[in-house]
Design an enzyme around this catalytic site. Sequence first.
Site, mmCIF file in Angstrom:
data_model
loop_
_atom_site.group_PDB
_atom_site.id
_atom_site.type_symbol
_atom_site.label_atom_id
_atom_site.label_comp_id
_atom_site.label_asym_id
_atom_site.label_seq_id
_atom_site.Cartn_x
_atom_site.Cartn_y
_atom_site.Cartn_z
ATOM 1 N N LYS A 45 32.499 42.036 -13.410
ATOM 2 C CA LYS A 45 31.893 42.934 -12.066
ATOM 3 C C LYS A 45 30.324 42.130 -12.108
ATOM 4 O O LYS A 45 29.366 42.296 -13.076
ATOM 5 C CB LYS A 45 32.485 43.876 -12.365
ATOM 6 C CG LYS A 45 31.280 45.556 -11.288
ATOM 7 C CD LYS A 45 32.339 45.961 -10.169
ATOM 8 C CE LYS A 45 31.702 46.830 -9.471
ATOM 9 N NZ LYS A 45 31.827 46.222 -7.910
ATOM 10 N N THR A 46 29.976 42.682 -11.152
ATOM 11 C CA THR A 46 28.343 42.768 -10.653
ATOM 12 C C THR A 46 27.604 43.255 -11.409
ATOM 13 O O THR A 46 27.665 44.442 -11.407
ATOM 14 C CB THR A 46 28.083 43.144 -9.247
ATOM 15 O OG1 THR A 46 29.642 41.961 -8.382
ATOM 16 C CG2 THR A 46 26.806 42.379 -8.240
ATOM 17 N N GLY A 72 30.443 50.792 -4.138
ATOM 18 C CA GLY A 72 28.345 50.377 -3.955
ATOM 19 C C GLY A 72 28.269 50.040 -4.870
ATOM 20 O O GLY A 72 27.470 49.692 -5.852
ATOM 21 N N ASN A 127 26.499 36.677 -6.167
ATOM 22 C CA ASN A 127 27.321 37.701 -5.544
ATOM 23 C C ASN A 127 26.981 37.580 -4.374
ATOM 24 O O ASN A 127 25.830 39.157 -4.387
ATOM 25 C CB ASN A 127 27.772 38.839 -6.000
ATOM 26 C CG ASN A 127 28.796 39.464 -4.807
ATOM 27 O OD1 ASN A 127 28.504 39.044 -3.491
ATOM 28 N ND2 ASN A 127 29.304 41.094 -5.361
ATOM 29 N N CYS A 130 28.571 40.650 -0.623
ATOM 30 C CA CYS A 130 28.903 42.812 -1.027
ATOM 31 C C CYS A 130 29.050 43.150 0.259
ATOM 32 O O CYS A 130 28.121 43.096 0.377
ATOM 33 C CB CYS A 130 28.115 43.458 -2.441
ATOM 34 S SG CYS A 130 29.657 45.096 -1.961
ATOM 35 N N LYS A 164 29.772 33.393 -4.085
ATOM 36 C CA LYS A 164 30.827 34.054 -3.568
ATOM 37 C C LYS A 164 30.456 33.912 -2.443
ATOM 38 O O LYS A 164 29.426 34.463 -2.183
ATOM 39 C CB LYS A 164 30.862 35.301 -4.431
ATOM 40 C CG LYS A 164 32.135 36.013 -3.802
ATOM 41 C CD LYS A 164 33.109 36.244 -5.364
ATOM 42 C CE LYS A 164 33.859 37.227 -4.491
ATOM 43 N NZ LYS A 164 34.870 38.073 -5.570
ATOM 44 N N ILE A 190 37.582 34.786 -0.680
ATOM 45 C CA ILE A 190 37.166 35.338 -0.145
ATOM 46 C C ILE A 190 36.451 36.841 -0.972
ATOM 47 O O ILE A 190 37.731 37.269 -1.495
ATOM 48 C CB ILE A 190 37.487 35.194 1.351
ATOM 49 C CG1 ILE A 190 39.373 36.529 1.232
ATOM 50 C CG2 ILE A 190 37.778 34.882 1.882
ATOM 51 C CD1 ILE A 190 39.409 36.925 2.775
ATOM 52 N N THR A 192 35.200 40.498 0.407
ATOM 53 C CA THR A 192 36.319 41.511 0.621
ATOM 54 C C THR A 192 36.201 41.344 2.233
ATOM 55 O O THR A 192 35.154 41.556 2.814
ATOM 56 C CB THR A 192 36.636 43.002 0.282
ATOM 57 O OG1 THR A 192 35.154 43.618 0.612
ATOM 58 C CG2 THR A 192 37.751 43.122 -1.076
ATOM 59 N N GLY A 265 43.358 39.089 -7.797
ATOM 60 C CA GLY A 265 42.321 40.494 -7.536
ATOM 61 C C GLY A 265 43.120 42.040 -7.496
ATOM 62 O O GLY A 265 43.354 42.149 -8.938
HETATM 63 O O1 RRO Z 1 30.996 47.230 -5.806
HETATM 64 C C1 RRO Z 1 31.575 46.884 -4.487
HETATM 65 O O2 RRO Z 1 31.595 47.937 -3.248
HETATM 66 C C2 RRO Z 1 32.015 45.902 -4.425
HETATM 67 C C3 RRO Z 1 32.078 44.584 -4.599
HETATM 68 BR BR1 RRO Z 1 30.177 44.676 -5.683
HETATM 69 C C4 RRO Z 1 31.933 43.152 -3.992
HETATM 70 O O3 RRO Z 1 30.935 41.899 -3.900
HETATM 71 N N1 RRO Z 1 33.234 43.232 -2.965
HETATM 72 C C5 RRO Z 1 34.131 44.425 -2.438
HETATM 73 O O4 RRO Z 1 34.598 44.456 -2.041
HETATM 74 N N2 RRO Z 1 33.664 45.473 -4.221
#
Ligand code: RRO
Length: 303
Positions: A45-46, A72, A127, A130, A164, A190, A192, A265
Amino acid sequence: MIDFCGLELAHPIVNASGTFDAIAARRAFGDALLERFPFAAFVSKTVTLAPRQGNPPPRLWELGAGMINSIGLPNKGLEGYLAHDLPRLAALPVPLIVNVMGSSADDVATLVRAFGERDEVAALELNVSCPNVKTGLLMGADPGETAALLDAVRPHTAKPLIVKLTPNCTSPAAVAAAAEDHGADAVSLINTVRGMAMDPRRPGRPWLGGGTGGVSGPAVRAVALAQVREVRERTGLPIVGMGGVQSGRHALDLMQAGADLVAVGTESFRDPGAGARIAEELANSGDSRHTKEPARPRIAQNR
Ligand code: RRO
Protein backbone atom coordinates in the site's frame (compact mmCIF):
# COMPACT_ATOMS: atom_id res chain seq x y z
CA MET A 1 10.84 -17.82 -14.17
CA ILE A 2 10.07 -14.40 -15.60
CA ASP A 3 12.54 -11.53 -15.56
CA PHE A 4 10.92 -8.19 -14.74
CA CYS A 5 13.44 -5.35 -14.40
CA GLY A 6 15.93 -7.87 -13.00
CA LEU A 7 13.43 -9.38 -10.52
CA GLU A 8 12.94 -13.12 -10.92
CA LEU A 9 9.25 -13.91 -10.68
CA ALA A 10 7.59 -17.32 -10.64
CA HIS A 11 4.65 -16.13 -12.78
CA PRO A 12 3.28 -12.84 -14.19
CA ILE A 13 0.56 -12.13 -11.58
CA VAL A 14 1.14 -9.54 -8.83
CA ASN A 15 -1.26 -7.55 -6.64
CA ALA A 16 -2.39 -4.00 -7.32
CA SER A 17 -1.12 -1.67 -4.58
CA GLY A 18 -3.52 -1.28 -1.67
CA THR A 19 -5.80 -4.17 -2.54
CA PHE A 20 -4.24 -6.97 -0.47
CA ASP A 21 -3.14 -6.51 3.13
CA ALA A 22 -0.46 -9.20 3.43
CA ILE A 23 0.08 -8.52 7.16
CA ALA A 24 -3.64 -9.00 7.96
CA ALA A 25 -3.79 -12.01 5.62
CA ARG A 26 -0.87 -13.62 7.46
CA ARG A 27 -2.76 -13.12 10.74
CA ALA A 28 -5.91 -14.63 9.24
CA PHE A 29 -4.41 -17.53 7.30
CA GLY A 30 -1.12 -18.20 9.15
CA ASP A 31 1.73 -19.96 7.40
CA ALA A 32 -0.69 -21.32 4.77
CA LEU A 33 -0.47 -17.85 3.20
CA LEU A 34 3.31 -18.16 2.81
CA GLU A 35 3.12 -21.70 1.47
CA ARG A 36 0.77 -20.67 -1.34
CA PHE A 37 1.29 -16.94 -1.66
CA PRO A 38 -1.13 -15.70 -4.36
CA PHE A 39 1.27 -13.28 -6.08
CA ALA A 40 4.69 -13.49 -7.73
CA ALA A 41 5.73 -10.20 -6.10
CA PHE A 42 4.05 -8.15 -3.39
CA VAL A 43 3.28 -4.47 -3.99
CA SER A 44 2.74 -2.53 -0.76
CA LYS A 45 0.00 0.00 0.00
CA THR A 46 1.20 3.56 -0.61
CA VAL A 47 3.64 4.97 1.95
CA THR A 48 4.02 8.72 2.52
CA LEU A 49 6.71 10.58 4.47
CA ALA A 50 4.42 11.56 7.36
CA PRO A 51 1.65 9.37 8.82
CA ARG A 52 -1.84 9.99 7.38
CA GLN A 53 -5.29 9.32 8.79
CA GLY A 54 -6.94 8.89 5.40
CA ASN A 55 -10.29 10.28 4.25
CA PRO A 56 -13.43 10.53 6.41
CA PRO A 57 -15.91 7.65 6.11
CA PRO A 58 -17.73 6.25 4.24
CA ARG A 59 -14.77 5.13 2.14
CA LEU A 60 -16.33 2.52 -0.14
CA TRP A 61 -19.32 2.26 -2.44
CA GLU A 62 -20.14 -1.02 -4.14
CA LEU A 63 -21.07 -0.87 -7.81
CA GLY A 64 -22.78 -3.47 -9.97
CA ALA A 65 -19.41 -4.04 -11.65
CA GLY A 66 -16.81 -3.13 -9.06
CA MET A 67 -16.51 -0.43 -6.44
CA ILE A 68 -15.53 3.16 -5.74
CA ASN A 69 -12.94 3.83 -3.05
CA SER A 70 -12.03 7.00 -1.27
CA ILE A 71 -9.48 5.65 1.19
CA GLY A 72 -7.15 8.66 1.13
CA LEU A 73 -3.92 6.74 1.73
CA PRO A 74 -3.94 6.17 5.47
CA ASN A 75 -0.51 4.87 6.47
CA LYS A 76 2.04 4.93 9.28
CA GLY A 77 4.49 7.16 7.39
CA LEU A 78 8.08 6.30 6.53
CA GLU A 79 9.37 5.75 10.07
CA GLY A 80 6.34 3.71 11.15
CA TYR A 81 6.53 1.63 8.00
CA LEU A 82 10.24 0.89 8.43
CA ALA A 83 9.71 -0.09 12.07
CA HIS A 84 6.49 -2.09 11.85
CA ASP A 85 5.56 -3.13 8.30
CA LEU A 86 8.85 -3.70 6.49
CA PRO A 87 10.07 -6.53 8.76
CA ARG A 88 6.75 -8.36 8.31
CA LEU A 89 6.60 -7.85 4.56
CA ALA A 90 10.23 -8.93 4.21
CA ALA A 91 9.14 -12.34 5.52
CA LEU A 92 6.95 -12.92 2.47
CA PRO A 93 8.27 -15.54 0.02
CA VAL A 94 8.27 -13.11 -2.95
CA PRO A 95 10.07 -9.87 -3.89
CA LEU A 96 8.73 -6.72 -2.22
CA ILE A 97 7.84 -3.66 -4.28
CA VAL A 98 7.19 -0.58 -2.11
CA ASN A 99 4.71 1.98 -3.43
CA VAL A 100 5.51 5.57 -2.40
CA MET A 101 3.91 8.96 -2.83
CA GLY A 102 4.72 12.50 -1.78
CA SER A 103 3.37 16.03 -1.93
CA SER A 104 6.61 17.27 -3.48
CA ALA A 105 9.48 15.83 -5.49
CA ASP A 106 11.70 16.28 -2.40
CA ASP A 107 9.35 14.11 -0.31
CA VAL A 108 9.36 11.40 -2.96
CA ALA A 109 13.16 11.60 -3.24
CA THR A 110 13.47 11.10 0.54
CA LEU A 111 11.22 8.04 0.39
CA VAL A 112 13.05 6.61 -2.62
CA ARG A 113 16.44 7.13 -0.94
CA ALA A 114 15.26 5.51 2.32
CA PHE A 115 13.76 2.45 0.66
CA GLY A 116 16.51 2.28 -1.93
CA GLU A 117 18.98 1.56 0.87
CA ARG A 118 17.02 -1.41 2.18
CA ASP A 119 17.93 -4.91 1.01
CA GLU A 120 14.37 -6.08 1.77
CA VAL A 121 13.06 -3.84 -1.02
CA ALA A 122 13.37 -5.17 -4.58
CA ALA A 123 11.82 -2.24 -6.44
CA LEU A 124 9.82 0.96 -5.95
CA GLU A 125 6.53 2.02 -7.45
CA LEU A 126 5.97 5.80 -7.66
CA ASN A 127 2.31 6.56 -7.12
CA VAL A 128 1.71 9.71 -9.15
CA SER A 129 -1.92 8.80 -9.72
CA CYS A 130 -4.02 8.64 -6.54
CA PRO A 131 -7.46 10.10 -7.31
CA ASN A 132 -8.29 10.67 -3.63
CA VAL A 133 -6.18 13.59 -2.51
CA LYS A 134 -7.13 17.13 -3.25
CA THR A 135 -3.96 18.93 -4.30
CA GLY A 136 -0.35 18.59 -5.11
CA LEU A 137 -0.06 14.83 -5.14
CA LEU A 138 -1.24 14.14 -8.68
CA MET A 139 2.03 14.61 -10.52
CA GLY A 140 1.20 11.96 -13.07
CA ALA A 141 -1.41 13.87 -15.03
CA ASP A 142 1.18 15.89 -16.90
CA PRO A 143 4.25 14.63 -18.81
CA GLY A 144 6.38 17.62 -17.73
CA GLU A 145 5.63 17.10 -14.02
CA THR A 146 6.34 13.38 -14.29
CA ALA A 147 9.64 14.12 -16.04
CA ALA A 148 10.62 16.61 -13.30
CA LEU A 149 9.75 14.08 -10.60
CA LEU A 150 11.92 11.42 -12.22
CA ASP A 151 14.80 13.86 -12.59
CA ALA A 152 14.56 14.49 -8.84
CA VAL A 153 14.29 10.88 -7.68
CA ARG A 154 16.23 8.82 -10.21
CA PRO A 155 19.66 9.74 -8.82
CA HIS A 156 18.67 8.37 -5.38
CA THR A 157 18.43 4.68 -6.19
CA ALA A 158 19.64 2.05 -8.61
CA LYS A 159 16.61 -0.11 -7.81
CA PRO A 160 13.92 -0.42 -10.47
CA LEU A 161 11.46 2.50 -10.50
CA ILE A 162 7.95 1.71 -11.71
CA VAL A 163 5.72 4.72 -12.42
CA LYS A 164 2.03 4.12 -11.70
CA LEU A 165 0.01 6.02 -14.29
CA THR A 166 -3.39 7.62 -13.92
CA PRO A 167 -6.20 7.08 -16.41
CA ASN A 168 -7.57 10.51 -15.37
CA CYS A 169 -5.54 12.61 -17.78
CA THR A 170 -5.41 13.53 -21.44
CA SER A 171 -2.72 11.08 -22.47
CA PRO A 172 -1.35 8.37 -20.18
CA ALA A 173 0.86 7.31 -23.11
CA ALA A 174 2.52 10.75 -23.22
CA VAL A 175 3.16 10.52 -19.47
CA ALA A 176 4.64 7.02 -19.97
CA ALA A 177 6.93 8.34 -22.72
CA ALA A 178 8.11 11.15 -20.42
CA ALA A 179 8.74 8.62 -17.64
CA GLU A 180 10.78 6.49 -20.03
CA ASP A 181 12.84 9.45 -21.25
CA HIS A 182 13.63 10.46 -17.67
CA GLY A 183 14.84 7.13 -16.35
CA ALA A 184 11.82 5.05 -15.29
CA ASP A 185 12.35 1.29 -15.55
CA ALA A 186 8.69 0.36 -16.00
CA VAL A 187 5.16 1.73 -15.84
CA SER A 188 2.04 0.32 -14.22
CA LEU A 189 -1.53 1.14 -15.20
CA ILE A 190 -4.33 1.82 -14.64
CA ASN A 191 -4.94 3.40 -11.25
CA THR A 192 -8.64 3.94 -10.53
CA VAL A 193 -10.93 6.07 -12.67
CA ARG A 194 -12.40 9.09 -10.86
CA GLY A 195 -16.08 8.64 -10.10
CA MET A 196 -18.75 9.31 -7.51
CA ALA A 197 -21.89 7.91 -5.94
CA MET A 198 -24.85 9.85 -4.56
CA ASP A 199 -26.07 9.27 -1.01
CA PRO A 200 -29.36 7.35 -1.35
CA ARG A 201 -30.83 9.06 1.75
CA ARG A 202 -29.57 12.63 1.35
CA PRO A 203 -30.58 13.97 -2.06
CA GLY A 204 -27.82 15.79 -3.89
CA ARG A 205 -25.08 14.78 -1.45
CA PRO A 206 -22.19 12.46 -2.33
CA TRP A 207 -21.99 9.14 -0.47
CA LEU A 208 -18.24 9.04 -0.01
CA GLY A 209 -16.66 11.10 2.77
CA GLY A 210 -14.08 12.32 0.27
CA GLY A 211 -16.79 13.40 -2.20
CA THR A 212 -15.38 11.57 -5.20
CA GLY A 213 -13.43 8.32 -5.37
CA GLY A 214 -11.72 5.87 -7.68
CA VAL A 215 -13.67 3.29 -9.70
CA SER A 216 -12.13 -0.19 -9.96
CA GLY A 217 -13.19 -3.69 -10.94
CA PRO A 218 -14.81 -5.06 -14.12
CA ALA A 219 -16.29 -1.60 -14.86
CA VAL A 220 -12.82 -0.34 -15.87
CA ARG A 221 -11.45 -3.41 -17.66
CA ALA A 222 -12.05 -2.06 -21.16
CA VAL A 223 -10.43 1.26 -20.20
CA ALA A 224 -7.36 -0.59 -18.93
CA LEU A 225 -7.07 -2.65 -22.08
CA ALA A 226 -7.18 0.41 -24.34
CA GLN A 227 -4.70 2.35 -22.23
CA VAL A 228 -2.22 -0.53 -21.96
CA ARG A 229 -2.34 -0.86 -25.73
CA GLU A 230 -1.75 2.89 -26.18
CA VAL A 231 1.16 2.91 -23.74
CA ARG A 232 2.69 -0.14 -25.43
CA GLU A 233 2.58 1.71 -28.75
CA ARG A 234 4.47 4.68 -27.27
CA THR A 235 7.11 3.06 -25.05
CA GLY A 236 9.43 0.09 -24.92
CA LEU A 237 9.21 -0.01 -21.09
CA PRO A 238 7.95 -3.11 -19.31
CA ILE A 239 4.29 -2.66 -18.35
CA VAL A 240 2.34 -3.90 -15.33
CA GLY A 241 -1.23 -3.95 -16.62
CA MET A 242 -4.26 -3.90 -14.33
CA GLY A 243 -7.93 -3.05 -14.24
CA GLY A 244 -10.82 -5.41 -13.55
CA VAL A 245 -8.92 -8.66 -14.02
CA GLN A 246 -10.96 -11.58 -12.71
CA SER A 247 -9.70 -14.52 -14.75
CA GLY A 248 -6.76 -15.92 -16.69
CA ARG A 249 -8.52 -14.86 -19.87
CA HIS A 250 -8.62 -11.23 -18.69
CA ALA A 251 -4.92 -11.40 -17.78
CA LEU A 252 -4.05 -12.85 -21.16
CA ASP A 253 -6.02 -10.07 -22.89
CA LEU A 254 -3.91 -7.44 -21.08
CA MET A 255 -0.69 -9.28 -21.98
CA GLN A 256 -1.69 -9.48 -25.60
CA ALA A 257 -2.36 -5.73 -25.46
CA GLY A 258 1.22 -5.25 -24.26
CA ALA A 259 1.49 -5.93 -20.50
CA ASP A 260 4.47 -7.91 -19.19
CA LEU A 261 2.93 -8.50 -15.77
CA VAL A 262 -0.70 -8.30 -14.70
CA ALA A 263 -1.91 -7.03 -11.33
CA VAL A 264 -5.07 -8.26 -9.62
CA GLY A 265 -6.85 -5.74 -7.40
CA THR A 266 -10.56 -5.58 -6.68
CA GLU A 267 -11.03 -9.33 -7.31
CA SER A 268 -8.88 -10.09 -4.23
CA PHE A 269 -11.54 -8.45 -2.02
CA ARG A 270 -14.00 -11.25 -2.69
CA ASP A 271 -11.39 -14.01 -3.10
CA PRO A 272 -8.04 -13.51 -1.37
CA GLY A 273 -6.71 -16.47 -3.38
CA ALA A 274 -7.67 -14.90 -6.71
CA GLY A 275 -4.05 -14.17 -7.67
CA ALA A 276 -3.04 -17.85 -7.51
CA ARG A 277 -6.19 -18.94 -9.35
CA ILE A 278 -5.65 -16.40 -12.12
CA ALA A 279 -1.95 -17.37 -12.44
CA GLU A 280 -3.00 -20.99 -12.83
CA GLU A 281 -5.70 -20.16 -15.40
CA LEU A 282 -3.17 -18.08 -17.31
CA ALA A 283 -0.60 -20.90 -17.31
CA ASN A 284 -3.25 -23.31 -18.58
CA SER A 285 -4.24 -20.95 -21.39
CA GLY A 286 -0.92 -21.46 -23.21
CA ASP A 287 2.47 -19.85 -22.90
CA SER A 288 1.70 -16.15 -22.59
CA ARG A 289 5.31 -15.23 -23.44
CA HIS A 290 4.65 -16.42 -26.95
CA THR A 291 1.26 -14.80 -27.33
CA LYS A 292 2.15 -11.38 -25.92
CA GLU A 293 2.66 -8.55 -28.38
CA PRO A 294 6.39 -7.81 -28.67
CA ALA A 295 7.58 -4.42 -27.43
CA ARG A 296 7.87 -2.09 -30.38
CA PRO A 297 10.30 0.73 -30.83
CA ARG A 298 8.80 4.15 -30.27
CA ILE A 299 7.35 5.78 -33.36
CA ALA A 300 8.60 9.36 -33.64
CA GLN A 301 5.52 10.90 -35.25
CA ASN A 302 3.31 9.61 -32.42
CA ARG A 303 5.11 11.65 -29.79
O1 RRO B 1 -5.69 5.38 -0.79
C1 RRO B 1 -6.43 5.64 -1.77
O2 RRO B 1 -7.48 6.28 -1.65
C2 RRO B 1 -6.09 5.24 -3.14
C3 RRO B 1 -4.82 5.34 -3.68
BR1 RRO B 1 -3.33 5.88 -2.70
C4 RRO B 1 -4.63 5.04 -5.05
O3 RRO B 1 -3.54 5.14 -5.63
N1 RRO B 1 -5.72 4.65 -5.77
C5 RRO B 1 -6.93 4.54 -5.22
O4 RRO B 1 -7.90 4.19 -5.92
N2 RRO B 1 -7.12 4.84 -3.90
